[in-house]
Motif scaffolding. Structure first.
Motif, PDB file in Angstrom:
ATOM      1  N   LYS A  85       0.860  -1.171   0.000  1.00 21.41           N
ATOM      2  CA  LYS A  85       0.000   0.000   0.000  1.00 21.41           C
ATOM      3  C   LYS A  85       0.901   1.227   0.000  1.00 21.41           C
ATOM      4  O   LYS A  85       1.883   1.263   0.745  1.00 21.41           O
ATOM      5  CB  LYS A  85      -0.787  -0.039   1.325  1.00 21.41           C
ATOM      6  CG  LYS A  85      -2.086   0.650   1.302  1.00 21.41           C
ATOM      7  CD  LYS A  85      -2.851   0.238   2.566  1.00 21.41           C
ATOM      8  CE  LYS A  85      -3.919   1.212   2.931  1.00 21.41           C
ATOM      9  NZ  LYS A  85      -4.445   0.914   4.262  1.00 21.41           N
ATOM     10  N   SER A  91       2.573   4.277   1.114  1.00 20.35           N
ATOM     11  CA  SER A  91       2.511   4.796   2.477  1.00 20.35           C
ATOM     12  C   SER A  91       3.491   5.927   2.766  1.00 20.35           C
ATOM     13  O   SER A  91       4.007   6.035   3.857  1.00 20.35           O
ATOM     14  CB  SER A  91       2.655   3.669   3.480  1.00 20.35           C
ATOM     15  OG  SER A  91       3.717   2.840   3.112  1.00 20.35           O
ATOM     16  N   LEU A  92       3.687   6.789   1.801  1.00 20.44           N
ATOM     17  CA  LEU A  92       4.325   8.059   2.143  1.00 20.44           C
ATOM     18  C   LEU A  92       3.200   8.993   2.600  1.00 20.44           C
ATOM     19  O   LEU A  92       2.032   8.702   2.404  1.00 20.44           O
ATOM     20  CB  LEU A  92       5.039   8.647   0.920  1.00 20.44           C
ATOM     21  CG  LEU A  92       6.269   7.875   0.440  1.00 20.44           C
ATOM     22  CD1 LEU A  92       6.891   8.570  -0.754  1.00 20.44           C
ATOM     23  CD2 LEU A  92       7.308   7.750   1.549  1.00 20.44           C
ATOM     24  N   TYR A  93       3.575  10.125   3.206  1.00 21.78           N
ATOM     25  CA  TYR A  93       2.537  11.042   3.684  1.00 21.78           C
ATOM     26  C   TYR A  93       1.995  11.879   2.533  1.00 21.78           C
ATOM     27  O   TYR A  93       2.717  12.658   1.933  1.00 21.78           O
ATOM     28  CB  TYR A  93       3.086  11.916   4.806  1.00 21.78           C
ATOM     29  CG  TYR A  93       3.318  11.110   6.046  1.00 21.78           C
ATOM     30  CD1 TYR A  93       2.268  10.810   6.898  1.00 21.78           C
ATOM     31  CD2 TYR A  93       4.576  10.598   6.344  1.00 21.78           C
ATOM     32  CE1 TYR A  93       2.469  10.023   8.021  1.00 21.78           C
ATOM     33  CE2 TYR A  93       4.785   9.812   7.457  1.00 21.78           C
ATOM     34  CZ  TYR A  93       3.720   9.526   8.297  1.00 21.78           C
ATOM     35  OH  TYR A  93       3.910   8.754   9.401  1.00 21.78           O
ATOM     36  N   ASP A 111      -0.090  14.274   2.548  1.00 23.83           N
ATOM     37  CA  ASP A 111      -0.253  15.707   2.790  1.00 23.83           C
ATOM     38  C   ASP A 111       1.082  16.420   3.022  1.00 23.83           C
ATOM     39  O   ASP A 111       1.113  17.555   3.487  1.00 23.83           O
ATOM     40  CB  ASP A 111      -1.222  15.960   3.954  1.00 23.83           C
ATOM     41  CG  ASP A 111      -0.865  15.157   5.178  1.00 23.83           C
ATOM     42  OD1 ASP A 111       0.056  14.311   5.101  1.00 23.83           O
ATOM     43  OD2 ASP A 111      -1.499  15.354   6.232  1.00 23.83           O
ATOM     44  N   LEU A 112       2.171  15.733   2.705  1.00 24.61           N
ATOM     45  CA  LEU A 112       3.479  16.399   2.724  1.00 24.61           C
ATOM     46  C   LEU A 112       3.977  16.462   1.275  1.00 24.61           C
ATOM     47  O   LEU A 112       3.557  15.675   0.430  1.00 24.61           O
ATOM     48  CB  LEU A 112       4.480  15.616   3.571  1.00 24.61           C
ATOM     49  CG  LEU A 112       4.220  15.518   5.076  1.00 24.61           C
ATOM     50  CD1 LEU A 112       5.356  14.760   5.749  1.00 24.61           C
ATOM     51  CD2 LEU A 112       4.069  16.887   5.721  1.00 24.61           C
ATOM     52  N   THR A 113       4.901  17.385   1.021  1.00 21.85           N
ATOM     53  CA  THR A 113       5.421  17.489  -0.340  1.00 21.85           C
ATOM     54  C   THR A 113       6.482  16.413  -0.553  1.00 21.85           C
ATOM     55  O   THR A 113       6.899  15.733   0.391  1.00 21.85           O
ATOM     56  CB  THR A 113       6.072  18.861  -0.587  1.00 21.85           C
ATOM     57  OG1 THR A 113       7.223  18.966   0.252  1.00 21.85           O
ATOM     58  CG2 THR A 113       5.122  20.003  -0.280  1.00 21.85           C
ATOM     59  N   GLU A 118       9.475  17.160   1.537  1.00 21.81           N
ATOM     60  CA  GLU A 118       9.240  16.973   2.976  1.00 21.81           C
ATOM     61  C   GLU A 118       9.239  15.494   3.360  1.00 21.81           C
ATOM     62  O   GLU A 118       9.733  15.123   4.426  1.00 21.81           O
ATOM     63  CB  GLU A 118       7.909  17.621   3.379  1.00 21.81           C
ATOM     64  CG  GLU A 118       7.989  19.138   3.426  1.00 21.81           C
ATOM     65  CD  GLU A 118       6.623  19.817   3.446  1.00 21.81           C
ATOM     66  OE1 GLU A 118       6.582  21.036   3.674  1.00 21.81           O
ATOM     67  OE2 GLU A 118       5.598  19.130   3.224  1.00 21.81           O
ATOM     68  N   ARG A 143      12.832  14.404   3.389  1.00 25.32           N
ATOM     69  CA  ARG A 143      13.497  14.975   4.556  1.00 25.32           C
ATOM     70  C   ARG A 143      13.133  14.211   5.839  1.00 25.32           C
ATOM     71  O   ARG A 143      13.993  13.897   6.652  1.00 25.32           O
ATOM     72  CB  ARG A 143      13.093  16.444   4.693  1.00 25.32           C
ATOM     73  CG  ARG A 143      13.741  17.156   5.861  1.00 25.32           C
ATOM     74  CD  ARG A 143      13.274  18.608   5.931  1.00 25.32           C
ATOM     75  NE  ARG A 143      13.444  19.133   7.271  1.00 25.32           N
ATOM     76  CZ  ARG A 143      14.617  19.518   7.767  1.00 25.32           C
ATOM     77  NH1 ARG A 143      15.707  19.438   7.034  1.00 25.32           N
ATOM     78  NH2 ARG A 143      14.715  19.955   9.011  1.00 25.32           N
ATOM     79  N   LEU A 144      11.849  13.871   5.962  1.00 21.07           N
ATOM     80  CA  LEU A 144      11.399  13.161   7.159  1.00 21.07           C
ATOM     81  C   LEU A 144      12.110  11.813   7.293  1.00 21.07           C
ATOM     82  O   LEU A 144      12.700  11.512   8.336  1.00 21.07           O
ATOM     83  CB  LEU A 144       9.879  12.951   7.087  1.00 21.07           C
ATOM     84  CG  LEU A 144       9.294  11.998   8.123  1.00 21.07           C
ATOM     85  CD1 LEU A 144       9.422  12.609   9.520  1.00 21.07           C
ATOM     86  CD2 LEU A 144       7.830  11.705   7.824  1.00 21.07           C
ATOM     87  N   TYR A 145      12.058  11.012   6.216  1.00 24.50           N
ATOM     88  CA  TYR A 145      12.658   9.682   6.327  1.00 24.50           C
ATOM     89  C   TYR A 145      14.178   9.760   6.432  1.00 24.50           C
ATOM     90  O   TYR A 145      14.789   8.999   7.184  1.00 24.50           O
ATOM     91  CB  TYR A 145      12.204   8.792   5.169  1.00 24.50           C
ATOM     92  CG  TYR A 145      10.810   8.294   5.407  1.00 24.50           C
ATOM     93  CD1 TYR A 145      10.579   7.259   6.318  1.00 24.50           C
ATOM     94  CD2 TYR A 145       9.714   8.893   4.804  1.00 24.50           C
ATOM     95  CE1 TYR A 145       9.298   6.818   6.576  1.00 24.50           C
ATOM     96  CE2 TYR A 145       8.419   8.462   5.064  1.00 24.50           C
ATOM     97  CZ  TYR A 145       8.218   7.418   5.953  1.00 24.50           C
ATOM     98  OH  TYR A 145       6.947   6.997   6.242  1.00 24.50           O
TER      99      TYR A 145
END
Lengths: 245, 370
Positions: free
Chosen positions: A84, A86-88, A90-92, A95, A98-100
């Motif tokens: 499925k 499963s990145l966010y 509602d983030l660009t 972003e 950067r998060l991961y």
């Protein structure tokens, strides 16, 4: 040097044995295809290797760490891309990377230049500030693969990464997989596309929770006297007693 | 790692138009309108009178009742039957019947009867109506008694008057009672239940599983969910202080810092509670219904509306385990009585206990591995 070694790995849910004593090895830099009908136990096996699910019995070593004792250490050294998306959403694009990157402990000042480099390679630069939910599926999959290997893991697990993706994007996706393998990243991939199985160095075929065949595509075709992987798969999958989900 | 996770949560909150409304407009609406709506003072009790006497005393009594301001004279009926119809049709709450020989008996025998029939479908209105009415009638009868006594004897009647003084809330204003309690309710929803729904939402989307294959630590993951909502909780609390001050002219008699200090402990506990729910809720639907259940339980057992000490024993026992009860006590005591930290040690211990209990449970029940 093997990146994955399992011995009698088993997962039971109550009376149901999802994965039944599987033993195999995956070598470094290999592209390892993990085939099987729906419900054959591929995802469950993969989840155990990633430390998401505890095996009922059997042993496994992934990236040099024991799946019973050090699941958290394994997590530091693997990438995972689930069935499925499963990145966010509602983030660009930036972003999410950067998060991961941050979570895997990549240093702050390295993140931005590496992100730019990656987006250039993917020809994504113009979409870097777009929200992920606005991207087409093929792009999303390429992005999640790139995020999964951004921290240079020893091995990356891909669970049906090209499901629902158009043929030309599928081709591009496999180019990315080859590039990763060239960098020394082992690729463990499940798929239902038999043409993709041909791209793998070795292929295992799961039937009812067991691994019934494991070899290079060419040897498998020879053994099962078939011209295509498709024929091999049908011969093996016909033996399945378990209902597909 | 925590830095990146928190950064992500804040970006998501700010990007979500619903969350902004939830944190600013939701408390504004609740604090501006609910305290006015949830008023227990009973006014506008509908009265029907059957005056069989038509005497000057009966007219005096009726005008005394209607001028009290609590009653609206709906109808003056000719007989009891037609008046009772008004009660049956629900257009009247209280029926007052003055008998035929009301004045005659009063003058001759120095006493007379009056009958009250109360519509108890709306129990509170009925009960309040009858008690207001009886006290007005009692007042009337003592007035009559004084009129009849010779002037010289008037100071011989033993009579006394009860003077009631309400401390801490001298005018018995309901907003004064409700606003602090509603602030606690808002903190519960924003710091306890929103992060829980957020986590279950990520479970449904599958993004939480993606997080679970990363080396991110349990505590980091949980803190990154909670910290943004704690910040929101304090924003909501501050909005609450401002509304209380500007709209209801309510200024805490005690220190505002006592409230902030207690709130930080309370927020910890209640968000731990939310986390426990999120660990057991498999879908948003499940989590929502668990939350509904607890919100309703909390509203009724925390003393938000009805005082805990007048609940039946079993309910009082349950309310010991409702964290909101203690926080509502703290807010009311600090706001109205000016209590300081020293007066609130029981509440402090209870809230600290809840914080440890729920967060411990939350960390133990959170599984990165299934």
């Amino acid at each position: 040097m093997s990146v994955v070694v399992t011995e009698g790995l088993t997962k039971k849910f109550g009376h149901f044995t999802a994965v039944d004593h599987i033993s195999f090895e995956v070598g470094k830099g290999e592209i390892f295809g993990f085939l099987g009908a729906n419900g054959a136990g591929k995802t469950t096996a993969m989840r155990m290797l990633c430390g998401l699910s505890k095996p009922t019995s059997g042993t496994g070593i992934v990236a040099g760490f024991d799946i019973h004792k050090n699941p958290e250490k394994i997590k530091r050294n693997i990438g995972y891309m689930s069935q499925k998306f499963s990145l966010y959403e509602d983030l660009t694009v930036r972003e999410n990377i950067r998060l991961y990157a941050g979570i895997y402990g990549i240093r702050e000042k390295e993140i931005a230049p590496r992100t730019d480099l990656l987006l250039e390679e993917l020809e994504f630069s113009h979409e870097k500030n777009a929200l992920v939910k606005s991207l087409p599926l093929g792009w999303k999959q390429k992005l999640s693969f790139s995020v999964a290997i951004f921290h240079d893991p020893g091995i990356v697990f891909l669970d049906e990464p090209t499901g629902g993706v158009d043929p030309s994007t599928r081709r591009q996706f496999w180019e990315l997989i080859y590039k990763a393998a060239d960098r020394g990243i082992t690729v463990f991939v499940t798929t239902h596309y038999m043409d993709e199985a041909e791209y793998c160095n070795r292929v295992s075929i799961m039937v009812d929770g067991r691994i019934d065949a494991l070899d290079s595509p060419r040897n498998l075709r020879k053994t099962y006297e078939s011209d295509t992987m498709d024929g091999v798969f049908h011969k093996l999958a016909r033996k399945a007693k378990r209902q597909a989900d | 790692m925590l830095k990146y996770s928190i950064e992500k949560e804040f970006k998501q909150i700010f990007r979500n138009p619903f969350m902004k409304r939830m944190i600013v407009i939701f408390p504004l609406m609740i604090l501006l309108f609910l305290p006015l709506a949830s008023n227990f003072e009973i006014k506008n009790i509908n009265l029907v009178v059957v005056d069989n006497d038509h005497s000057s005393y009966s007219r005096q009594l009726i005008s005394k009742i209607t001028s009290s301001g609590y009653f609206i004279l709906r109808e003056v009926s000719l007989n009891y039957i037609s008046a009772l119809k008004a009660i049956e049709l629900d257009t009247a709450d209280v029926l007052l019947e003055i008998p035929h020989s009301f004045e005659k008996n009063l003058v001759k025998e120095k006493q007379s009867d009056i009958m009250l029939s109360i519509n108890a479908v709306n129990g509170t209105k009925g009960a309040f109506g009858s008690s207001y009415l009886s006290s007005i009638i009692r007042d009337f009868s003592s007035q009559v008694a004084i009129q009849w006594l010779p002037v010289s004897d008037s100071n011989q009647i033993p009579s006394f008057q009860i003077m009631t003084q309400f401390r801490f809330n001298p005018h018995m204003k309901y907003p004064v009672f409700m606003v602090p309690a509603l602030m606690v309710m808002l903190m519960t929803i924003i710091c306890g239940f929103l992060p829980a729904l957020n986590i279950v939402g990520e479970k449904e989307k599958g993004t939480l599983e993606q997080m679970n294959v990363t080396p991110v630590k349990k505590l980091t993951l949980i803190l990154s969910k909670l910290i943004p909502y704690w910040v929101s909780g304090f924003i909501v609390l501050t909005i609450g202080f401002l509304i209380a001050r500007i709209v209801y002219k309510l200024i805490p008699a005690g220190s505002i810092f006592t409230i902030y200090a207690f709130s930080s402990v309370f927020i910890l506990g209640i968000s731990g509670f939310g986390l426990v729910i999120s660990n057991y809720g498999k879908s948003l639907q499940q989590a929502m219904f668990m939350i509904f259940f607890f919100i309703i339980t909390f509203i009724f057992l925390s003393g938000l509306y009805t005082s805990v000490s007048s609940m039946p024993d079993w309910a009082q026992t349950i309310s010991i385990f409702v964290p909101l009860k203690y926080m509502i006590e703290v807010l009311r005591m600090v706001y109205l009585k000016g209590s300081s930290f020293g007066d609130l040690t029981t509440q402090f211990l209870a809230l600290t206990g809840f914080a440890f209990f729920f967060n411990g449970w939350a960390v133990l029940s959170y599984r990165k591995v299934s």
